[in-house]
Design an enzyme around this catalytic site. Structure first.
Site, PDB file in Angstrom:
ATOM      1  N   HIS A  48       2.666   3.333  -8.923  1.00 42.61           N
ATOM      2  CA  HIS A  48       2.430   1.911  -9.206  1.00 42.61           C
ATOM      3  C   HIS A  48       3.618   1.314  -9.964  1.00 42.61           C
ATOM      4  CE1 HIS A  48      -1.481   2.217  -7.548  1.00 42.61           C
ATOM      5  NE2 HIS A  48      -2.003   2.953  -8.513  1.00 42.61           N
ATOM      6  N   ARG A 104      -5.340  -2.132   8.351  1.00 45.19           N
ATOM      7  CA  ARG A 104      -6.532  -2.868   7.905  1.00 45.19           C
ATOM      8  C   ARG A 104      -6.104  -4.130   7.168  1.00 45.19           C
ATOM      9  NH1 ARG A 104      -8.015   2.316   6.446  1.00 45.19           N
ATOM     10  NH2 ARG A 104      -7.078   2.103   4.387  1.00 45.19           N
ATOM     11  N   SER A 162      -7.470  -5.639  -5.864  1.00 45.31           N
ATOM     12  CA  SER A 162      -8.585  -6.246  -5.134  1.00 45.31           C
ATOM     13  C   SER A 162      -9.861  -6.125  -5.957  1.00 45.31           C
ATOM     14  CB  SER A 162      -8.780  -5.545  -3.788  1.00 45.31           C
ATOM     15  OG  SER A 162      -9.394  -4.289  -3.992  1.00 45.31           O
ATOM     16  N   ASP A 216       0.826  -1.213   0.000  1.00 46.81           N
ATOM     17  CA  ASP A 216       0.000   0.000   0.000  1.00 46.81           C
ATOM     18  C   ASP A 216       0.861   1.265   0.000  1.00 46.81           C
ATOM     19  OD1 ASP A 216      -2.258   1.527   0.037  1.00 46.81           O
ATOM     20  OD2 ASP A 216      -2.787   1.102   2.119  1.00 46.81           O
ATOM     21  N   LEU A 241      11.168 -20.165  -4.360  1.00 50.99           N
ATOM     22  CA  LEU A 241      10.048 -19.354  -3.858  1.00 50.99           C
ATOM     23  C   LEU A 241       8.800 -19.516  -4.725  1.00 50.99           C
ATOM     24  CD1 LEU A 241       9.183 -16.812  -1.994  1.00 50.99           C
ATOM     25  CD2 LEU A 241       9.643 -15.493  -4.052  1.00 50.99           C
ATOM     26  N   TRP A 283       2.986   7.917  -2.527  1.00 49.89           N
ATOM     27  CA  TRP A 283       4.417   8.047  -2.856  1.00 49.89           C
ATOM     28  C   TRP A 283       4.569   8.982  -4.067  1.00 49.89           C
ATOM     29  CZ3 TRP A 283       7.540   7.199  -7.065  1.00 49.89           C
ATOM     30  CH2 TRP A 283       8.916   7.119  -6.826  1.00 49.89           C
TER      31      TRP A 283
HETATM   32  C1  FPP Z   1      -2.103   0.236  -3.199  1.00 53.38           C
HETATM   33  O1  FPP Z   1      -1.566   1.537  -3.230  1.00 53.38           O
HETATM   34  C2  FPP Z   1      -1.575  -0.514  -4.309  1.00 53.38           C
HETATM   35  C3  FPP Z   1      -2.329  -1.050  -5.295  1.00 53.38           C
HETATM   36  C4  FPP Z   1      -3.795  -0.965  -5.355  1.00 53.38           C
HETATM   37  C5  FPP Z   1      -1.687  -1.737  -6.418  1.00 53.38           C
HETATM   38  C6  FPP Z   1      -0.518  -2.591  -6.071  1.00 53.38           C
HETATM   39  C7  FPP Z   1       0.257  -2.782  -7.290  1.00 53.38           C
HETATM   40  C8  FPP Z   1       1.604  -2.780  -7.372  1.00 53.38           C
HETATM   41  C9  FPP Z   1       2.499  -2.701  -6.219  1.00 53.38           C
HETATM   42  C10 FPP Z   1       2.187  -2.851  -8.702  1.00 53.38           C
HETATM   43  C11 FPP Z   1       2.912  -4.105  -8.939  1.00 53.38           C
HETATM   44  C12 FPP Z   1       2.064  -5.263  -9.172  1.00 53.38           C
HETATM   45  C13 FPP Z   1       2.338  -6.185 -10.094  1.00 53.38           C
HETATM   46  C14 FPP Z   1       1.658  -7.476 -10.073  1.00 53.38           C
HETATM   47  C15 FPP Z   1       3.328  -5.950 -11.145  1.00 53.38           C
HETATM   48  P1  FPP Z   1      -2.563   2.735  -3.395  1.00 53.38           P
HETATM   49  O2  FPP Z   1      -2.694   3.052  -4.829  1.00 53.38           O
HETATM   50  O3  FPP Z   1      -3.864   2.412  -2.721  1.00 53.38           O
HETATM   51  O4  FPP Z   1      -1.803   3.863  -2.650  1.00 53.38           O
HETATM   52  P2  FPP Z   1      -2.448   5.060  -1.811  1.00 53.38           P
HETATM   53  O5  FPP Z   1      -3.153   4.422  -0.655  1.00 53.38           O
HETATM   54  O6  FPP Z   1      -1.274   5.858  -1.416  1.00 53.38           O
HETATM   55  O7  FPP Z   1      -3.378   5.775  -2.734  1.00 53.38           O
END
Ligand code: FPP
Length: 228
Positions: free
Chosen positions: A31, A181, A59, A14, A125, A19
């Protein structure tokens, strides 16, 4: 004293959006950086001898995000899998994607099939990517299939119908970005997990952060409801 290495670690990655926003960049940059962090984390976990690493990449609730961000998040795993397909095969990493495949772009589904097949005999892994995944949905679908089978309804049999069939329950659940959470992630499999939260935003998560989580895990006494 020898360090205990958890068999199964799960991570809620998260803080990508924050970031990027902190740097005045569009959320998708976060991302992209998050995907690089994932790659480094996978390699480090493999090096440490961790057997299972499950990461939450999308999700069932993430569809509510703006169309442009959803499209970006659909495309990232395709790029990630395309890039790592050969590398992971050579590094003995086995890949599995969990979640519902419906609604995913066909191109991504085909890539998932290809990569899972290509790495199926690897013994290092196990990288499990939860994509279009929801814990409640997983349990409901397992219950449906269990009731359609001839098996007795009990915990052991229900586990046979989860996406994580034959995968041990989670020992350590890490969530980054200072949110406390579970967010519908591995609800069944984390029933007795140790929970670890850090303020670090996912793109900044590094080896030191991983080690900190492992050190904290080593201080925990796991009793599973019993006594010492
Ligand atoms: C939550 O951060 C992150 C996500 C919903 C996406 C997770 C995806 C990656 C880490 C990219 C890599 C994945 C793959 C499979 C290559 P957020 O966007 O909710 O952050 P915020 O809470 O700061 O808005």
């Amino acid at each position: 004293m020898k360090k205990k290495i958890p068999t199964h670690i799960a991570i809620i990655m998260d803080g990508n959006g924050r970031w990027a926003q902190k740097r005045g960049l569009p959320r998708n940059f976060g991302h992209r950086k998050g995907a690089e962090t994932l790659l480094k984390t996978v390699r480090y976990a493999n090096k440490l001898g961790i057997k299972y690493l499950t990461v939450y990449a999308f999700s069932t609730e993430n569809w509510k995000r703006p169309k442009e961000e959803v499209e970006y998040l659909m495309n990232l795993p395709f790029q990630f899998l395309e890039r790592t397909n050969k590398e992971f095969k050579n590094e003995n990493i086995k890949i599995k994607i969990i979640g519902t495949k419906n609604k995913l772009p066909e191109k991504l589904i085909n890539k998932i099939i290809e990569v899972e097949k290509n790495t199926e005999n690897n013994t290092g892994l196990n990288l499990i990517i939860a994509f279009n995944y929801g814990g409640k949905e997983e349990i409901v679908s397992a219950v449906k299939r269990l009731t359609q089978s001839n098996l007795e309804i009990n915990e052991e049999n229900l586990e046979k119908f989860l996406y994580t069939e034959n995968i041990p329950n989670v020992d350590l659940l890490i969530r980054t970005s200072g949110e406390y959470r579970i967010s519908n992630f591995l609800l069944w499999q984390t029933a007795y997990s140790e929970l670890y939260f850090t303020d670090v935003l996912w793109p900044d998560f590094n080896k030191k952060c991983f080690d900190d989580a492992l050190n904290e895990y080593n201080k925990r006494e796991r009793r599973f409801g019993g006594l010492k």
